[in-house]
Design a protein around this motif. Structure first.
Motif, mmCIF file in Angstrom:
data_model
loop_
_atom_site.group_PDB
_atom_site.id
_atom_site.type_symbol
_atom_site.label_atom_id
_atom_site.label_comp_id
_atom_site.label_asym_id
_atom_site.label_seq_id
_atom_site.Cartn_x
_atom_site.Cartn_y
_atom_site.Cartn_z
ATOM 1 N N SER A 30 -8.091 0.977 6.615
ATOM 2 C CA SER A 30 -6.791 0.881 7.265
ATOM 3 C C SER A 30 -5.663 1.086 6.261
ATOM 4 N N SER A 31 -5.922 0.826 5.006
ATOM 5 C CA SER A 31 -4.954 1.071 3.945
ATOM 6 C C SER A 31 -5.697 1.118 2.623
ATOM 7 N N GLN A 33 -5.007 0.508 -1.686
ATOM 8 C CA GLN A 33 -4.088 0.065 -2.714
ATOM 9 C C GLN A 33 -4.578 0.529 -4.083
ATOM 10 N N TYR A 35 -4.129 -0.672 -8.174
ATOM 11 C CA TYR A 35 -3.696 -1.747 -9.053
ATOM 12 C C TYR A 35 -3.911 -1.306 -10.504
ATOM 13 N N LEU A 45 -0.322 -4.933 -8.358
ATOM 14 C CA LEU A 45 -0.224 -3.890 -7.353
ATOM 15 C C LEU A 45 0.749 -2.805 -7.789
ATOM 16 N N THR A 48 0.721 0.911 -2.136
ATOM 17 C CA THR A 48 -0.145 0.866 -0.955
ATOM 18 C C THR A 48 0.106 2.126 -0.155
ATOM 19 N N ALA A 92 -8.740 -1.618 2.364
ATOM 20 C CA ALA A 92 -8.700 -2.746 3.282
ATOM 21 C C ALA A 92 -9.336 -2.359 4.608
ATOM 22 N N PHE A 95 -7.615 -5.245 7.997
ATOM 23 C CA PHE A 95 -6.352 -5.760 7.463
ATOM 24 C C PHE A 95 -6.488 -7.000 6.593
ATOM 25 N N ASN A 96 -7.662 -7.606 6.501
ATOM 26 C CA ASN A 96 -7.734 -8.833 5.719
ATOM 27 C C ASN A 96 -8.953 -8.917 4.806
ATOM 28 N N PHE A 98 -10.827 -6.833 1.619
ATOM 29 C CA PHE A 98 -10.571 -5.779 0.662
ATOM 30 C C PHE A 98 -11.822 -5.484 -0.162
ATOM 31 N N TYR B 31 -3.102 -15.904 4.015
ATOM 32 C CA TYR B 31 -4.385 -15.408 3.527
ATOM 33 C C TYR B 31 -4.527 -15.651 2.027
ATOM 34 N N HIS B 98 0.138 -8.002 4.791
ATOM 35 C CA HIS B 98 -1.310 -8.227 4.878
ATOM 36 C C HIS B 98 -2.149 -7.211 4.139
ATOM 37 N N TYR B 99 -1.632 -6.009 3.900
ATOM 38 C CA TYR B 99 -2.494 -5.027 3.256
ATOM 39 C C TYR B 99 -2.154 -4.827 1.791
ATOM 40 N N GLU B 100 -1.668 -5.876 1.141
ATOM 41 C CA GLU B 100 -1.470 -5.847 -0.299
ATOM 42 C C GLU B 100 -1.772 -7.243 -0.811
ATOM 43 N N GLN B 101 -2.197 -7.303 -2.064
ATOM 44 C CA GLN B 101 -2.576 -8.595 -2.619
ATOM 45 C C GLN B 101 -1.862 -8.845 -3.937
#
Lengths: 110, 112
Positions: A30-31, A33, A35, A45, A48, A92, A95-96, A98, B31, B98-101
């Motif tokens: 869904s996405s 990232q 880092y 980060l 994204t 991801a 959405f939750n 990774f 989260y 929600h889509y980054e940490q």
């Protein structure tokens, strides 16, 4: 088995050279990232990307998300010693949750 | 600075002893995540939490348990530490989107 494969694992280049790091998977995310991690610290980060085909630029860094949202690339133009570090991609799902690639260790020599 | 602290930062323990690592956030984020980082494996998800008392397993959860009794604290427990659990442990929170940490500074755990 790693859900995300990063390549190359190691890269040592001279200051001023260009480079590309790849992050590939057979799964859809869904996405995605990117880092950067310095020794002894947590990942930080960079960017994204969410939409298939999306391109984002951060100064000399260009990030692209594949059309099918399964892969991504990071291109650095005119690398500098300050770019040295471990680059990690993470996808991801739902959405939750990774999943991280194993990382690309970049060394830019002055 | 995302307001995440981890304690302890370093720990050496013996095989078979229980160990608890603490993650504390000041951002009131829903989260929270625990990862371990080992050479050649990148970061692997151990457990995550999506609210107080709401937790779920990640890809490497065997031998680990977690608890979240307050929004700001997420605890990772190794009930009986083994040498294979020697690693660097990172806590993270998810951003508003929600889509980054955002990650804590890590805890280096050595099990002898």
């Amino acid at each position: 088995t790693q859900l995300l494969e990063q390549s190359p694992q190691f890269l040592s280049i001279q200051e001023g050279e260009n480079l590309t790091v790849y992050c590939n998977s057979s799964s859809v995310f869904s996405s995605l990232q990117w880092y950067r991690q310095e020794p002894g610290e947590g990942p930080v980060l960079l960017v994204t990307v969410v939409t298939g085909g999306e391109v984002k630029k951060l100064k000399r860094l260009t990030f692209q998300f594949g059309d099918a949202r399964k892969d991504s690339s990071l291109h650095i133009t005119a690398a500098q010693p300050g770019d040295t570090g471990l680059y990690l991609c993470a996808g991801a799902q739902n959405f939750n949750k990774f999943y991280f690639g194993s990382g690309t260790k970049l060394n830019v020599k002055p | 600075d995302a307001g995440i602290t981890q304690s302890p930062r370093h720990k050496v323990t013996e095989t078979g002893t229980p160990v608890t690592l603490r993650c504390h956030q000041t951002e009131n984020h829903r989260y929270m995540y625990w990862y371990r980082q080992d050479p050649g494996h990148g970061l692997r998800l151990i457990h995550y939490s999506y609210g107080v008392k709401d937790t779920d397993k990640g890809e490497v959860s065997d031998g680990y348990s977690v608890s979240r009794s307050k929004t700001e604290d997420f605890l990772l427990t190794l009930e009986s530490a083994t040498s294979s659990q020697t690693s660097v442990y990172f806590c993270a929170i998810a951003g508003r989107q929600h889509y980054e940490q955002y990650f804590g500074p890590g805890t280096r755990l050595t099990v002898t």
